[in-house]
Motif scaffolding. Structure first.
Motif, PDB file in Angstrom:
ATOM      1  N   THR A   1      28.759  58.429  33.984  1.00 30.94           N
ATOM      2  CA  THR A   1      29.894  57.618  34.420  1.00 30.94           C
ATOM      3  C   THR A   1      29.735  57.347  35.907  1.00 30.94           C
ATOM      4  N   VAL A   2      29.785  56.077  36.276  1.00 31.89           N
ATOM      5  CA  VAL A   2      29.600  55.724  37.683  1.00 31.89           C
ATOM      6  C   VAL A   2      30.690  54.760  38.119  1.00 31.89           C
ATOM      7  N   THR A   3      31.266  55.029  39.275  1.00 34.79           N
ATOM      8  CA  THR A   3      32.224  54.128  39.896  1.00 34.79           C
ATOM      9  C   THR A   3      31.603  53.564  41.170  1.00 34.79           C
TER      10      THR A   3
ATOM     11  N   ASP B   1      29.083  41.593  33.550  1.00 44.82           N
ATOM     12  CA  ASP B   1      29.901  40.909  34.546  1.00 44.82           C
ATOM     13  C   ASP B   1      31.355  41.339  34.414  1.00 44.82           C
ATOM     14  N   ARG B   2      31.925  41.784  35.534  1.00 44.10           N
ATOM     15  CA  ARG B   2      33.346  42.140  35.554  1.00 44.10           C
ATOM     16  C   ARG B   2      33.914  41.865  36.946  1.00 44.10           C
ATOM     17  N   SER B   3      35.258  41.809  37.041  1.00 49.97           N
ATOM     18  CA  SER B   3      35.888  41.541  38.327  1.00 49.97           C
ATOM     19  C   SER B   3      36.770  42.704  38.739  1.00 49.97           C
ATOM     20  N   THR B   4      36.949  42.860  40.032  1.00 44.91           N
ATOM     21  CA  THR B   4      37.831  43.895  40.552  1.00 44.91           C
ATOM     22  C   THR B   4      39.280  43.463  40.398  1.00 44.91           C
ATOM     23  N   SER B   5      40.162  44.419  40.217  1.00 47.08           N
ATOM     24  CA  SER B   5      41.618  44.289  40.240  1.00 47.08           C
ATOM     25  C   SER B   5      42.153  43.124  39.420  1.00 47.08           C
ATOM     26  N   TYR B   6      42.722  43.410  38.265  1.00 49.25           N
ATOM     27  CA  TYR B   6      43.190  42.352  37.382  1.00 49.25           C
ATOM     28  C   TYR B   6      44.592  41.861  37.710  1.00 49.25           C
ATOM     29  N   VAL B   7      45.325  42.469  38.684  1.00 47.87           N
ATOM     30  CA  VAL B   7      46.616  41.958  39.137  1.00 47.87           C
ATOM     31  C   VAL B   7      46.480  41.574  40.603  1.00 47.87           C
TER      32      VAL B   7
ATOM     33  N   SER C   1      38.664  48.724  36.191  1.00 44.75           N
ATOM     34  CA  SER C   1      38.531  48.115  37.516  1.00 44.75           C
ATOM     35  C   SER C   1      39.741  48.470  38.355  1.00 44.75           C
ATOM     36  N   GLN C   2      39.530  48.539  39.648  1.00 47.13           N
ATOM     37  CA  GLN C   2      40.591  48.674  40.632  1.00 47.13           C
ATOM     38  C   GLN C   2      40.392  47.584  41.674  1.00 47.13           C
ATOM     39  N   ALA C   3      41.246  47.583  42.679  1.00 49.33           N
ATOM     40  CA  ALA C   3      41.154  46.520  43.676  1.00 49.33           C
ATOM     41  C   ALA C   3      39.817  46.502  44.391  1.00 49.33           C
ATOM     42  N   SER C   4      39.201  47.666  44.570  1.00 49.63           N
ATOM     43  CA  SER C   4      37.938  47.719  45.319  1.00 49.63           C
ATOM     44  C   SER C   4      36.857  48.512  44.595  1.00 49.63           C
ATOM     45  N   SER C   5      36.985  48.668  43.284  1.00 52.87           N
ATOM     46  CA  SER C   5      35.984  49.458  42.558  1.00 52.87           C
ATOM     47  C   SER C   5      35.874  49.011  41.107  1.00 52.87           C
ATOM     48  N   LEU C   6      34.716  49.300  40.528  1.00 49.14           N
ATOM     49  CA  LEU C   6      34.445  49.072  39.110  1.00 49.14           C
ATOM     50  C   LEU C   6      33.807  50.327  38.540  1.00 49.14           C
TER      51      LEU C   6
END
Length: 330
Positions: free
Chosen positions: A201-203, A235-241, A148-153
């Motif tokens: 692979t998809v982002t 289920d996942r969330s963007t940006s873990y920090v 994950s990134q701030a605006s992508s999974l």
């Protein structure tokens, strides 16, 4: 007199052969006259005088879903059939014959045989045609969360195999914002997609930071009109920090060298902070050094931890991503 009779007999025989009276159909204008995902219809014409005909088909698959060329078995009618005339214009009669139970999005070679029921002689013609697309019969498999990134999974999954695609397969991605239950289908401009050895692979880009999402994928044919079943949801969330000051924005906009700031880090899942035994999100401090320059990539920063459950009051390492476009912390 004998010679005249012999001449008349020869002429009569030639005319009978030419017009094939009550004889075998010489198949004309054999063509495909319609198709569905599971059937092909062929049509042809015969002289009206060729009414003493019966027919037989044999056909074989030459390309399954345009991704498998076989070889495949030839299927032949076990008996001859007398068909009902489909239409007539006086000189010609037109026949139609449909082959059912075929595979979608596939090419077939069909041979039509005609014979006279009285003489037994056979005349054959061959036709090639393809069935229509259908909805994929199965879903992709083995969906895995990657990063994950701030605006992508980013996820991977196994593509639908040849034989179950039923068309010129594409994939449709459903993203649900778990904070609002808003469901959207990712458009082409918001996805980066690649395939290697049937693993896709998809982002998914253009997502909201610090937000939980539910991801599902399914196959789609006929430009998205024919849709297969979805996979199980992940289920996942963007940006873990995350930062207390600015959500997922550029950290350098909010910090100055020599001052101390708090950074709040929520676990990657669940997607919202929860309180367990009275302890909420992980809280850290970061003191950026003077005149620090940042390289694109990631950086490990040693920080003092206020959350005694995670770092026992000492120092621990977290990874802070650096924005590729600006070279700044995010």
């Amino acid at each position: 007199m004998f010679a005249v009779r012999k001449f008349l007999l020869v002429v009569t025989s030639l005319l009978s052969c030419l017009y094939n009276v009550k004889g075998q159909c010489t198949i004309r204008n054999l063509k495909s006259s319609g198709q569905t995902a599971s059937s092909l219809t062929m049509s042809w014409s015969c002289f009206s005088s060729e009414s003493d005909s019966e027919f037989r088909r044999n056909y074989r698959l030459t390309s399954k879903e345009q991704c498998d060329t076989g070889p495949f078995q030839t299927i032949t009618d076990t008996s001859w059939t007398t068909l009902t005339i489909g239409s007539s214009d006086g000189s010609y009669v037109i026949y139609y014959w449909t082959i059912n139970g075929l595979h979608p999005h596939s090419t077939y070679e069909m041979t039509l045989d005609a014979r006279s029921s009285s003489s037994g002689s056979v005349y054959s013609r061959t036709l090639t045609a393809s069935t229509d697309e259908a909805a994929p019969s199965v879903s992709p498999t083995n969906v895995q969360y990657i990063s994950s990134q701030a605006s992508s999974l980013t996820f991977t999954y196994n593509a639908i195999p040849c034989g179950s695609r039923y068309g010129n397969i594409q994939y449709q991605y459903e993203i649900t914002d778990l904070s609002t239950n808003n469901v959207m289908i990712a458009d082409d401009e918001s996805i980066d997609e690649s395939i290697t050895n049937d693993v896709v692979t998809v982002t998914i880009n253009s997502l909201q930071c610090r937000t939980g999402y539910r991801f599902r994928v399914r196959g789609a044919n006929d430009d998205g009109q024919l849709l297969g079943p979805y996979t199980m949801a992940v289920d996942r969330s963007t940006s873990y920090v995350f930062m207390m000051l600015s959500g997922c924005a550029d950290l350098s906009k909010y910090v100055s060298a020599g001052q101390t700031y708090q950074i709040v880090s929520y676990p990657n899942y669940p997607y919202q902070p929860t309180i367990t035994n009275g302890i909420g999100p992980y809280v850290y401090t970061y003191n950026p050094p003077l005149n620090e320059s940042y390289a694109v990539g990631t950086r490990q920063v040693t920080i003092a931890a206020f959350d005694t459950m995670s770092c026992a009051g000492g120092s621990c390492q977290i990874t802070i991503s650096i924005h590729e476009a600006t070279g700044k912390f995010t």
